[in-house]
Every structure is written in structure tokens, then in C-alpha cells.
Design a protein around this motif. Structure first.
Motif, PDB file in Angstrom:
ATOM      1  N   VAL A 105     -40.249 -40.301  45.000  1.00 45.46           N
ATOM      2  CA  VAL A 105     -38.968 -40.119  44.314  1.00 45.46           C
ATOM      3  C   VAL A 105     -38.121 -41.364  44.535  1.00 45.46           C
ATOM      4  CG1 VAL A 105     -36.854 -38.751  44.191  1.00 45.46           C
ATOM      5  CG2 VAL A 105     -39.069 -37.621  44.592  1.00 45.46           C
ATOM      6  N   GLU A 106     -37.667 -41.936  43.431  1.00 44.75           N
ATOM      7  CA  GLU A 106     -36.833 -43.131  43.504  1.00 44.75           C
ATOM      8  C   GLU A 106     -35.391 -42.864  43.102  1.00 44.75           C
ATOM      9  OE1 GLU A 106     -38.764 -46.335  41.471  1.00 44.75           O
ATOM     10  OE2 GLU A 106     -40.599 -46.054  42.622  1.00 44.75           O
ATOM     11  N   ARG A 107     -35.151 -41.710  42.498  1.00 39.79           N
ATOM     12  CA  ARG A 107     -33.792 -41.340  42.078  1.00 39.79           C
ATOM     13  C   ARG A 107     -33.633 -39.839  42.287  1.00 39.79           C
ATOM     14  NH1 ARG A 107     -31.695 -39.855  36.982  1.00 39.79           N
ATOM     15  NH2 ARG A 107     -29.509 -40.344  36.778  1.00 39.79           N
ATOM     16  N   SER A 108     -32.466 -39.441  42.798  1.00 40.12           N
ATOM     17  CA  SER A 108     -32.245 -38.031  43.079  1.00 40.12           C
ATOM     18  C   SER A 108     -30.751 -37.748  43.072  1.00 40.12           C
ATOM     19  CB  SER A 108     -32.832 -37.701  44.461  1.00 40.12           C
ATOM     20  OG  SER A 108     -32.676 -36.364  44.782  1.00 40.12           O
ATOM     21  N   HIS A 109     -30.352 -36.689  42.410  1.00 37.44           N
ATOM     22  CA  HIS A 109     -28.962 -36.248  42.469  1.00 37.44           C
ATOM     23  C   HIS A 109     -28.923 -34.750  42.212  1.00 37.44           C
ATOM     24  CE1 HIS A 109     -29.304 -36.798  38.085  1.00 37.44           C
ATOM     25  NE2 HIS A 109     -28.357 -35.893  38.005  1.00 37.44           N
ATOM     26  N   GLY A 110     -27.801 -34.133  42.489  1.00 36.35           N
ATOM     27  CA  GLY A 110     -27.689 -32.694  42.304  1.00 36.35           C
ATOM     28  C   GLY A 110     -26.295 -32.314  41.836  1.00 36.35           C
ATOM     29  N   PHE A 111     -26.133 -31.050  41.523  1.00 40.66           N
ATOM     30  CA  PHE A 111     -24.871 -30.502  41.056  1.00 40.66           C
ATOM     31  C   PHE A 111     -24.774 -29.058  41.515  1.00 40.66           C
ATOM     32  CE2 PHE A 111     -22.885 -27.711  37.887  1.00 40.66           C
ATOM     33  CZ  PHE A 111     -21.595 -28.217  37.871  1.00 40.66           C
ATOM     34  N   THR A 112     -23.611 -28.661  41.969  1.00 38.87           N
ATOM     35  CA  THR A 112     -23.324 -27.265  42.283  1.00 38.87           C
ATOM     36  C   THR A 112     -21.947 -26.942  41.725  1.00 38.87           C
ATOM     37  OG1 THR A 112     -24.628 -27.378  44.310  1.00 38.87           O
ATOM     38  CG2 THR A 112     -23.070 -25.557  44.125  1.00 38.87           C
ATOM     39  N   ARG A 113     -21.889 -25.929  40.902  1.00 36.02           N
ATOM     40  CA  ARG A 113     -20.611 -25.495  40.334  1.00 36.02           C
ATOM     41  C   ARG A 113     -19.735 -24.932  41.447  1.00 36.02           C
ATOM     42  NH1 ARG A 113     -19.516 -24.947  35.366  1.00 36.02           N
ATOM     43  NH2 ARG A 113     -21.707 -24.781  34.753  1.00 36.02           N
ATOM     44  N   ALA A 114     -18.469 -25.320  41.440  1.00 37.66           N
ATOM     45  CA  ALA A 114     -17.526 -24.790  42.422  1.00 37.66           C
ATOM     46  C   ALA A 114     -17.347 -23.294  42.179  1.00 37.66           C
ATOM     47  CB  ALA A 114     -16.190 -25.510  42.303  1.00 37.66           C
ATOM     48  N   GLN A 115     -17.266 -22.552  43.241  1.00 37.08           N
ATOM     49  CA  GLN A 115     -17.059 -21.114  43.129  1.00 37.08           C
ATOM     50  C   GLN A 115     -15.614 -20.844  42.725  1.00 37.08           C
ATOM     51  OE1 GLN A 115     -19.419 -18.714  43.505  1.00 37.08           O
ATOM     52  NE2 GLN A 115     -20.886 -20.383  43.692  1.00 37.08           N
ATOM     53  N   THR A 116     -15.428 -19.988  41.738  1.00 34.05           N
ATOM     54  CA  THR A 116     -14.087 -19.591  41.331  1.00 34.05           C
ATOM     55  C   THR A 116     -13.772 -18.248  41.960  1.00 34.05           C
ATOM     56  OG1 THR A 116     -14.944 -18.589  39.321  1.00 34.05           O
ATOM     57  CG2 THR A 116     -14.166 -20.851  39.161  1.00 34.05           C
ATOM     58  N   PRO A 117     -12.551 -18.074  42.380  1.00 32.41           N
ATOM     59  CA  PRO A 117     -12.193 -16.772  42.993  1.00 32.41           C
ATOM     60  C   PRO A 117     -12.342 -15.637  41.985  1.00 32.41           C
ATOM     61  CG  PRO A 117     -10.354 -18.349  43.127  1.00 32.41           C
ATOM     62  CD  PRO A 117     -11.455 -18.999  42.346  1.00 32.41           C
ATOM     63  N   GLN A 118     -12.870 -14.541  42.442  1.00 35.54           N
ATOM     64  CA  GLN A 118     -13.021 -13.350  41.594  1.00 35.54           C
ATOM     65  C   GLN A 118     -11.673 -12.648  41.506  1.00 35.54           C
ATOM     66  OE1 GLN A 118     -16.060 -11.806  40.445  1.00 35.54           O
ATOM     67  NE2 GLN A 118     -17.273 -13.583  40.956  1.00 35.54           N
ATOM     68  N   SER A 119     -11.279 -12.312  40.286  1.00 39.54           N
ATOM     69  CA  SER A 119     -10.025 -11.561  40.141  1.00 39.54           C
ATOM     70  C   SER A 119     -10.317 -10.076  40.307  1.00 39.54           C
ATOM     71  CB  SER A 119      -9.397 -11.843  38.782  1.00 39.54           C
ATOM     72  OG  SER A 119     -10.270 -11.457  37.761  1.00 39.54           O
ATOM     73  N   PRO A 120      -9.394  -9.364  40.901  1.00 43.80           N
ATOM     74  CA  PRO A 120      -9.622  -7.915  41.090  1.00 43.80           C
ATOM     75  C   PRO A 120      -9.737  -7.223  39.740  1.00 43.80           C
ATOM     76  CG  PRO A 120      -7.495  -8.610  42.025  1.00 43.80           C
ATOM     77  CD  PRO A 120      -8.126  -9.814  41.407  1.00 43.80           C
ATOM     78  N   THR A 121     -10.613  -6.262  39.675  1.00 48.04           N
ATOM     79  CA  THR A 121     -10.792  -5.507  38.430  1.00 48.04           C
ATOM     80  C   THR A 121      -9.812  -4.341  38.412  1.00 48.04           C
ATOM     81  OG1 THR A 121     -12.536  -4.197  39.426  1.00 48.04           O
ATOM     82  CG2 THR A 121     -13.215  -6.120  38.175  1.00 48.04           C
ATOM     83  N   ALA A 122      -9.263  -4.119  37.249  1.00 47.72           N
ATOM     84  CA  ALA A 122      -8.326  -3.000  37.094  1.00 47.72           C
ATOM     85  C   ALA A 122      -9.098  -1.694  37.026  1.00 47.72           C
ATOM     86  CB  ALA A 122      -7.483  -3.183  35.843  1.00 47.72           C
ATOM     87  N   GLY A 123      -8.583  -0.675  37.634  1.00 43.69           N
ATOM     88  CA  GLY A 123      -9.280   0.588  37.668  1.00 43.69           C
ATOM     89  C   GLY A 123      -8.744   1.568  36.801  1.00 43.69           C
TER      90      GLY A 123
END
Length: 126
Positions: free
Chosen positions: A108-126
Motif C-alpha cells: 500500500v502506497e496511499r491510504s486515507h479514511g473517513f468517519t462521519r461525525a456522530q450527530t446527537p439523537q433528538s428525543p422522540t415525541a411520545g
């Protein structure tokens, strides 16, 4: 294959090149007796190889399996390739578990990655 249902699914991280990959692509035969135990043993064994960086697995619905092993250097890959227990498992795989397979080894001569930032979960209305 190992049961990874408890851990989140993530690919092996991108490492600073150069390093090596071994790409094992296979189609298994009908007789799989003893495969799971041997596969689990091989996963444990390779983790003890100095320079082993990790592995990814994938299986298509049609039965094509892909395992990619990542190794820091050629010496680590050689240690895994020549391990006596691994060699014995390879012979058994040819005799019993695989209809066909290919192995590709690359630097391997080239390598990179990506991880999406976690977004806070909004509370669900009941």
C-alpha cells in the motif's frame, strides 16, 4: 467467521504507508465441518504476529468471501505466511473447505479514511 454483532461495524483504520495487504477471495465448498473453529483459531493466531494491523471480512449473498489482512511490513506478512499452524489450515482448506480462491498481496502506497461525525439523537415525541 467471528460473531461481530456486539461491536460496531467499522473498517480497519487507514495507516501511514507503506504497509502490506493480503486479499483472500474465496468460494467455499459444501463441506464446512471444522471450518468455524479453525477460522476462529487463525484469527486469534494472526493477531499475535508482530506487525499485524487488522483485518476486514465481507461475504456476498452469492457466496463470495473476501478477507483483507493488513501488515506493517513484509516480514510480518512472511511470518504469517510461513506459520506452521496456518500452513496446515491452508492445506485443509484446499482439501475440504474451498471450491476456489485467489490471494493477492500488495504494498500500500496511499491510504486515507473517513468517519462521519456522530450527530446527537433528538428525543422522540411520545
Amino acid at each position: 467467521m467471528s460473531d461481530h454483532s456486539e461491536a460496531p461495524v467499522t473498517p480497519v483504520e487507514a495507516y501511514e504507508p507503506p504497509y502490506y495487504v493480503a486479499v483472500f477471495t474465496s468460494v467455499r465448498s459444501q463441506d464446512q465441518s471444522g471450518f468455524s473453529e479453525t477460522n476462529a483459531r487463525m484469527e486469534d493466531l494472526v493477531k499475535g504476529v508482530p506487525g499485524f494491523l487488522g483485518m476486514d471480512h465481507a461475504q456476498t449473498p452469492g457466496g463470495l468471501g473476501i478477507t483483507v489482512g493488513y501488515f506493517r511490513d513484509a516480514d510480518a506478512l512472511t511470518e504469517w505466511r510461513t506459520n506452521a499452524e496456518h500452513r496446515a489450515a491452508q492445506k485443509r482448506g484446499q482439501a475440504e473447505w474451498y471450491q476456489s480462491y485467489t490471494l493477492h498481496v500488495a504494498k500500500v502506497e496511499r491510504s486515507h479514511g473517513f468517519t462521519r461525525a456522530q450527530t446527537p439523537q433528538s428525543p422522540t415525541a411520545g
